[in-house]
Design a protein around this motif. Structure first.
Motif, PDB file in Angstrom:
ATOM      1  N   ASP A  61      -3.908  13.455   4.179  1.00 19.62           N
ATOM      2  CA  ASP A  61      -4.471  12.107   4.223  1.00 19.62           C
ATOM      3  C   ASP A  61      -5.648  11.956   3.264  1.00 19.62           C
ATOM      4  O   ASP A  61      -6.537  12.804   3.206  1.00 19.62           O
ATOM      5  CB  ASP A  61      -4.908  11.769   5.648  1.00 19.62           C
ATOM      6  CG  ASP A  61      -5.212  10.289   5.815  1.00 19.62           C
ATOM      7  OD1 ASP A  61      -4.484   9.458   5.240  1.00 19.62           O
ATOM      8  OD2 ASP A  61      -6.192   9.969   6.513  1.00 19.62           O
ATOM      9  N   HIS A  62      -5.615  10.872   2.522  1.00 18.56           N
ATOM     10  CA  HIS A  62      -6.651  10.525   1.552  1.00 18.56           C
ATOM     11  C   HIS A  62      -6.912  11.656   0.567  1.00 18.56           C
ATOM     12  O   HIS A  62      -8.049  11.982   0.243  1.00 18.56           O
ATOM     13  CB  HIS A  62      -7.937  10.076   2.255  1.00 18.56           C
ATOM     14  CG  HIS A  62      -7.822   8.694   2.794  1.00 18.56           C
ATOM     15  ND1 HIS A  62      -7.163   8.420   3.966  1.00 18.56           N
ATOM     16  CD2 HIS A  62      -8.246   7.508   2.298  1.00 18.56           C
ATOM     17  CE1 HIS A  62      -7.201   7.114   4.182  1.00 18.56           C
ATOM     18  NE2 HIS A  62      -7.836   6.534   3.186  1.00 18.56           N
TER      19      HIS A  62
ATOM     20  N   HIS B 129       0.479   5.824  -2.169  1.00 21.12           N
ATOM     21  CA  HIS B 129       1.430   5.309  -1.189  1.00 21.12           C
ATOM     22  C   HIS B 129       0.816   5.392   0.201  1.00 21.12           C
ATOM     23  O   HIS B 129      -0.057   6.208   0.456  1.00 21.12           O
ATOM     24  CB  HIS B 129       2.717   6.159  -1.139  1.00 21.12           C
ATOM     25  CG  HIS B 129       3.524   6.144  -2.377  1.00 21.12           C
ATOM     26  ND1 HIS B 129       4.303   5.078  -2.753  1.00 21.12           N
ATOM     27  CD2 HIS B 129       3.697   7.087  -3.334  1.00 21.12           C
ATOM     28  CE1 HIS B 129       4.918   5.362  -3.883  1.00 21.12           C
ATOM     29  NE2 HIS B 129       4.562   6.579  -4.259  1.00 21.12           N
ATOM     30  N   ARG B 130       1.342   4.588   1.085  1.00 17.83           N
ATOM     31  CA  ARG B 130       1.146   4.758   2.531  1.00 17.83           C
ATOM     32  C   ARG B 130       2.411   5.481   2.971  1.00 17.83           C
ATOM     33  O   ARG B 130       3.442   4.865   3.214  1.00 17.83           O
ATOM     34  CB  ARG B 130       1.017   3.394   3.209  1.00 17.83           C
ATOM     35  CG  ARG B 130       0.989   3.465   4.716  1.00 17.83           C
ATOM     36  CD  ARG B 130      -0.418   3.655   5.188  1.00 17.83           C
ATOM     37  NE  ARG B 130      -0.463   3.574   6.645  1.00 17.83           N
ATOM     38  CZ  ARG B 130      -1.365   4.204   7.343  1.00 17.83           C
ATOM     39  NH1 ARG B 130      -2.284   4.916   6.738  1.00 17.83           N
ATOM     40  NH2 ARG B 130      -1.380   4.109   8.643  1.00 17.83           N
ATOM     41  N   TRP B 131       2.362   6.803   2.982  1.00 26.02           N
ATOM     42  CA  TRP B 131       3.510   7.633   3.319  1.00 26.02           C
ATOM     43  C   TRP B 131       3.761   7.577   4.827  1.00 26.02           C
ATOM     44  O   TRP B 131       2.829   7.671   5.611  1.00 26.02           O
ATOM     45  CB  TRP B 131       3.265   9.079   2.922  1.00 26.02           C
ATOM     46  CG  TRP B 131       2.893   9.310   1.487  1.00 26.02           C
ATOM     47  CD1 TRP B 131       1.626   9.260   0.957  1.00 26.02           C
ATOM     48  CD2 TRP B 131       3.749   9.642   0.412  1.00 26.02           C
ATOM     49  NE1 TRP B 131       1.663   9.538  -0.378  1.00 26.02           N
ATOM     50  CE2 TRP B 131       2.956   9.781  -0.743  1.00 26.02           C
ATOM     51  CE3 TRP B 131       5.122   9.844   0.324  1.00 26.02           C
ATOM     52  CZ2 TRP B 131       3.484  10.114  -1.980  1.00 26.02           C
ATOM     53  CZ3 TRP B 131       5.649  10.180  -0.917  1.00 26.02           C
ATOM     54  CH2 TRP B 131       4.844  10.316  -2.047  1.00 26.02           C
ATOM     55  N   ARG B 132       5.020   7.450   5.212  1.00 25.83           N
ATOM     56  CA  ARG B 132       5.406   7.447   6.626  1.00 25.83           C
ATOM     57  C   ARG B 132       6.376   8.605   6.849  1.00 25.83           C
ATOM     58  O   ARG B 132       7.396   8.700   6.155  1.00 25.83           O
ATOM     59  CB  ARG B 132       6.067   6.120   6.968  1.00 25.83           C
ATOM     60  CG  ARG B 132       6.488   5.973   8.406  1.00 25.83           C
ATOM     61  CD  ARG B 132       6.994   4.545   8.656  1.00 25.83           C
ATOM     62  NE  ARG B 132       7.914   4.554   9.771  1.00 25.83           N
ATOM     63  CZ  ARG B 132       9.142   4.071   9.747  1.00 25.83           C
ATOM     64  NH1 ARG B 132       9.616   3.496   8.661  1.00 25.83           N
ATOM     65  NH2 ARG B 132       9.900   4.136  10.814  1.00 25.83           N
TER      66      ARG B 132
ATOM     67  N   ASP C  36      -2.220   8.260   3.838  1.00 26.97           N
ATOM     68  CA  ASP C  36      -2.418   7.634   2.538  1.00 26.97           C
ATOM     69  C   ASP C  36      -2.764   8.724   1.536  1.00 26.97           C
ATOM     70  O   ASP C  36      -3.646   9.549   1.806  1.00 26.97           O
ATOM     71  CB  ASP C  36      -3.554   6.614   2.598  1.00 26.97           C
ATOM     72  CG  ASP C  36      -3.258   5.491   3.575  1.00 26.97           C
ATOM     73  OD1 ASP C  36      -2.286   4.764   3.335  1.00 26.97           O
ATOM     74  OD2 ASP C  36      -3.986   5.357   4.567  1.00 26.97           O
ATOM     75  N   ALA C  37      -2.066   8.735   0.410  1.00 24.79           N
ATOM     76  CA  ALA C  37      -2.350   9.741  -0.608  1.00 24.79           C
ATOM     77  C   ALA C  37      -1.831   9.269  -1.960  1.00 24.79           C
ATOM     78  O   ALA C  37      -0.913   8.446  -2.043  1.00 24.79           O
ATOM     79  CB  ALA C  37      -1.711  11.079  -0.242  1.00 24.79           C
TER      80      ALA C  37
ATOM     81  N   VAL D 227      10.862  10.835   4.921  1.00 21.45           N
ATOM     82  CA  VAL D 227       9.553  10.478   4.372  1.00 21.45           C
ATOM     83  C   VAL D 227       9.731   9.200   3.564  1.00 21.45           C
ATOM     84  O   VAL D 227      10.514   9.155   2.616  1.00 21.45           O
ATOM     85  CB  VAL D 227       8.954  11.598   3.496  1.00 21.45           C
ATOM     86  CG1 VAL D 227       7.626  11.149   2.893  1.00 21.45           C
ATOM     87  CG2 VAL D 227       8.756  12.873   4.320  1.00 21.45           C
ATOM     88  N   TYR D 228       9.003   8.178   3.985  1.00 22.47           N
ATOM     89  CA  TYR D 228       9.031   6.875   3.313  1.00 22.47           C
ATOM     90  C   TYR D 228       7.837   6.783   2.374  1.00 22.47           C
ATOM     91  O   TYR D 228       6.713   7.020   2.779  1.00 22.47           O
ATOM     92  CB  TYR D 228       8.919   5.742   4.340  1.00 22.47           C
ATOM     93  CG  TYR D 228      10.142   5.557   5.192  1.00 22.47           C
ATOM     94  CD1 TYR D 228      11.040   4.531   4.931  1.00 22.47           C
ATOM     95  CD2 TYR D 228      10.409   6.415   6.256  1.00 22.47           C
ATOM     96  CE1 TYR D 228      12.170   4.358   5.715  1.00 22.47           C
ATOM     97  CE2 TYR D 228      11.536   6.253   7.043  1.00 22.47           C
ATOM     98  CZ  TYR D 228      12.408   5.223   6.767  1.00 22.47           C
ATOM     99  OH  TYR D 228      13.534   5.062   7.544  1.00 22.47           O
TER     100      TYR D 228
END
Length: 142
Positions: free
Chosen positions: A70-71, A29-32, A11-12, A127-128
């Motif tokens: 993250d964060h 976003h919740r990056w995947r 998450d960032a 990267v989503y």
């Protein structure tokens, strides 16, 4: 060709400089991150004999990379005034300063390069930034 695939997420927040639309504003976003490895030959000896690489090691490397962001607030270097950066740091925000515009395309290339530098036979990184939208960076097109 043999391959492995794993994923990690983080998450960032970010924003796009010089963009005219919603994404010019700070948002998150919740990056995947999905990484695919590929090799023509499997390892020939040791505990990884007949493997592309150990899945545990592959997952550990990718998760370590996503954990770095993250964060955090992912910021393009030079996109904010120095006093803004100083205030954010003084407030205790975690900043991840990047030498590129923080588009999903550039983040896909960033993760590909970091995996490659780690010696992983990376072929493709996706990267989503939403469940339905991703950017893809792959070997041979860099």
């Amino acid at each position: 060709m043999y391959g492995l695939k794993t994923e990690s997420s983080f998450d960032a927040a970010h924003f796009l400089t010089d963009y005219h639309g919603k994404c010019e504003n700070l948002h998150g976003h919740r990056w995947r991150v999905v990484a695919i490895l590929a090799t023509d030959e499997l390892q020939e000896a040791g505990t990884c004999k007949d493997m592309v690489m150990d899945f545990g090691e592959f997952k550990r490397i990718l998760r370590a990379l996503t954990e770095e962001l993250d964060h955090s607030f992912i910021v393009e270097e030079g996109s904010l005034k120095p006093q803004t950066m100083k205030c954010l740091e003084e407030e205790g925000f975690t900043l991840s300063v990047m030498p590129f515009r923080t588009t999903v395309e550039n983040l896909a290339r960033y993760f590909w390069q970091r995996l490659d530098e780690a010696g992983v036979p990376v072929m493709v990184v996706e990267v989503y930034e939403t469940p339905n939208n991703c950017a893809i960076y792959e070997r041979g097109r860099n």
